[in-house]
Design an enzyme around this catalytic site. Structure first.
Site, PDB file in Angstrom:
ATOM      1  N   TYR A  30       0.850  -1.208   0.000  1.00  0.00           N
ATOM      2  CA  TYR A  30       0.000   0.000   0.000  1.00  0.00           C
ATOM      3  C   TYR A  30       0.879   1.250   0.000  1.00  0.00           C
ATOM      4  CZ  TYR A  30      -3.831   3.165   0.943  1.00  0.00           C
ATOM      5  OH  TYR A  30      -4.748   4.189   0.852  1.00  0.00           O
ATOM      6  N   ASP A  75     -17.638   3.133  -7.838  1.00  0.00           N
ATOM      7  CA  ASP A  75     -16.534   3.601  -7.000  1.00  0.00           C
ATOM      8  C   ASP A  75     -16.475   5.124  -7.082  1.00  0.00           C
ATOM      9  OD1 ASP A  75     -14.233   4.168  -5.624  1.00  0.00           O
ATOM     10  OD2 ASP A  75     -13.007   2.655  -6.611  1.00  0.00           O
TER      11      ASP A  75
END
Length: 680
Positions: free
Chosen positions: A452, A616
């Site tokens: 990440y 999204d």
């Protein structure tokens, strides 16, 4: 591979004298028939490819079987009831139950009934202090936009009309008369899912009145802020307001609700650091802050004079990163120590009372309850320890297993170890590697490298049945704690932001090189995966080192770094990324790594399965659309470049179980197939 034709338009932007082509900008219009036709055509090609993988259905069947066990949340008490979420195994959405002492449990809210396809999820529930009233929020198709329904808890009678279009907000009750919530004005340009949401507003809603008459409390034209959050202290004396313009650093305000007509008073009037009120005793406030403490500390101050100059240390900063919570009149200091948890219990005078005994090296969370509750619940998990709920006694400091999942997993067969490897600039980076015992380090093991590296987010160990399906096949799962994350506090975070963002990519590439050097795997058996900011990570690293990876799985990624801040709440990410308009230096730096712009024709890129979702509204699907179209146009090798676009899905929250299983089965099938491996 033969891909659907994606038309190119002659659209350009100029940044500091540099002309940048944007031929696929038309894909940003998520409402156009043309975009919808493109999505349909791409999905057809993707599904045709995936359907030919002989073991795709076997992987899906295994995922379905291994995920079919009861799952519980930590219980919480409201009024006369104890509430908890439970999923029987394969239910698309977990059900909220409640139970009176000595009575049978009953269903309180069943999100599986909210819509026919179970894509409307329960985004959150907030009870009034006495537990008699509740506001529950609904998310349609995984959108960040929520509706709120208010009802009496006892008989579930609906009160008033449904509140519409609430975003990035909980519900903060004040007595039983009303509550505070935050939202944005509807976007004036583009669709509600992709349009820019600029300024948050905090409102007060009085029960029985129309939403249009709700009173603006903070924000708007007078104090424009991108993010505004509100909560009440447990005694409901103080309204606490947090205001920010980015994802790091916030102002802090309080309002004494016991004094009619009292003003909103600033506690911190800048965005330099992070602050939150975690507790109070009368007018004494307990504040968590990173001011003069990059790893966090807790201070106290009297609400009558709450300015920084009057703060007094209660729990001082340590070398480990602090995340505090409160329960039973105590303060729980949850520290991250080399990416794993250590939890200490303090009294309100800052005296250490207990170190909570944890069952192993992993992640502990929870440690929260009301002041009068002397028992609370926490969870513990690791890559080889299924998420288990413990009951904890505040007085004795002892804990016992409350709910242990009956998952078909034998931890004795698996190993998880932490290593420290050296990144490009000499920085030591931790990584946890998990695999089945007996795996031979011969460079031939399929390996999934997950990362990440941003927004102060810490990747701590967590059990995953999805990953277990790969581990069963002799795969290796590796998770490095990249710079940009929060594992080592503010300095670690800042070292992966703006003009240091390349550090994150270098850390990820160095992790891959370590795994290869140590014979865990080789480039022909190495896959990389990440979502959101992690999708950017995958996109950037597969472009910078295409020969290093066999498979790339970027999900809901931020791929157009020159325009990310023009959609939904994207402008709030500028603390981590900077913007192309900020300066010539910043533009040139971002332009070099922006995945949509860094792709080059004639390069052999890894086999890539891009994934996104049509609802999204955090990272709009246009990022993935433009990246996939550009990559298909540039790909010189024979490896496939596919995009999977889920319908009625969002950034990830509230995703139905059946969709999650299908998506994971597709990824694992694609991964193994493109490594030339079978599934046993």
């Amino acid at each position: 591979m033969s891909y659907p034709e994606t038309k190119k338009q002659n659209i350009t932007d100029t940044y500091f004298g540099t002309v940048v082509n944007d031929p696929y900008r038309w894909l940003e219009d998520d409402r156009s028939a043309e975009t919808k036709a493109w999505v349909k055509a791409q999905n057809e090609v993707t599904q045709a490819y995936l359907s030919k993988i002989p073991y795709r259905d076997a992987i899906k069947a295994r995922l379905t079987k291994i995920m079919d066990y009861e799952k519980f949340s930590q219980p919480f008490k409201e009024g006369e009831y104890t509430y908890y979420y439970k999923n029987d195994g394969l239910q698309n959405q977990s059900i909220l139950y409640r139970q009176k002492e000595g009575a049978a449990a009953e269903v309180f809210l069943d999100p599986n009934t909210f819509s026919k396809d179970a894509t409307t999820s329960l985004a959150g529930v907030d009870f009034s202090k006495d537990g008699s009233l509740v506001a529950y929020r609904l998310s349609g198709g995984g959108s960040d936009w929520n509706d709120a329904v208010v009802m009496k808890a006892a008989d579930k009678t609906i009160i008033g009309d449904t509140l519409k279009d609430i975003k990035f907000s909980g519900i903060a009750w004040h007595g039983n008369k009303g509550f505070y919530y935050s939202t944005y004005d509807k976007p004036t340009e583009g669709s509600q899912l992709s349009g820019l949401t600029q300024y948050h507003k905090l409102y007060y809603h009085e029960l029985g009145t129309a939403q249009q008459t709700d009173k603006l409390i903070f924000g708007g034209d007078q104090t424009p802020r991108r993010y505004i959050g509100a909560g009440l202290t447990e005694d409901e004396r103080y309204l606490v307001i947090s205001a920010a313009n980015s994802t790091s650093g916030n102002e802090l305000y309080i309002k004494d609700l016991s004094v009619e007509g009292s003003a909103i008073i600033p506690v911190v009037s800048n965005f330099d650091k992070d602050h939150s009120v975690i507790d109070n005793v009368g007018s004494k406030l307990y504040i968590y802050t990173t001011l003069n403490a990059p790893n966090g500390r807790i201070v106290t101050v009297d609400a009558a004079n709450p300015g920084v100059a009057n703060w007094k240390d209660l729990i001082k900063e340590t070398k480990d990163v602090l995340s505090p919570s409160t329960g039973g009149g105590k303060i729980f200091a949850n520290y991250i120590k080399d990416a794993v948890s250590m939890v200490l219990q303090f009294d309100r005078n800052g005296k250490l009372e207990h170190e909570i005994a944890l069952p192993g090296i992993g992640t502990a969370g929870g440690f929260s309850s009301k002041e009068h509750e002397k028992e609370l619940y926490f969870i513990f998990t690791s890559y080889v320890y299924p998420t288990t709920i413990f009951k904890y006694s505040v007085n004795s400091g002892k804990s016992e297993v409350y709910k242990k999942p009956n998952v078909a997993f034998d931890p004795a067969k698996y190993e998880s170890k932490q290593v420290f490897y050296t990144s490009k600039d000499g920085t030591k980076v931790p990584m946890i590697i998990t695999y089945k015992k007996g795996v031979v380090l011969n460079g031939k093991n399929p390996t999934l490298l997950y990362g990440y590296g941003g927004f102060n987010v810490s990747l701590t160990p967590a059990f995953s049945t999805s990953v277990l399906v790969l581990l069963e096949q002799g795969a290796v799962y590796a998770v490095p704690n990249l710079r940009g994350g929060g594992e080592y506090g503010e300095k670690w975070h800042l070292a992966g932001t703006k003009l240091q963002k390349q550090n994150v990519f270098d850390d990820f590439i160095a992790a891959a090189e370590y795994l290869i050097a140590q014979k865990y795997t080789a480039k022909d058996y190495l896959a990389i995966m990440g979502g959101s900011n992690g999708g950017l990570l995958v996109g950037a690293t597969m472009i910078q080192r295409p020969e290093l990876f066999k498979v790339a799985l970027p999900a809901v990624g931020v791929m157009d770094m020159l325009r990310y801040h023009k959609f939904t709440a994207g402008a709030g990410w500028s603390f981590d990324y900077g913007t192309a308009e900020e300066s010539k230096e910043m533009f040139e730096y971002i332009y070099r790594y922006s995945p949509v712009h860094a792709l080059k024709k004639g390069v052999k890129y890894p086999a890539t399965l891009v994934s996104t979702a049509d609802h999204d509204d955090r990272v709009v699907p246009a990022h993935s659309f433009k990246f996939a179209a550009t990559l298909q146009d540039c790909q010189a090798g024979e490896a496939p470049v596919l995009i999977s676009i889920q319908t009625n899905s969002g950034h990830g929250a509230g995703k139905p179980t059946d969709k999650a299983i299908e998506e994971t089965a597709d990824k694992w099938a694609f991964l193994l197939y493109n490594m030339g491996l079978s599934y046993q």
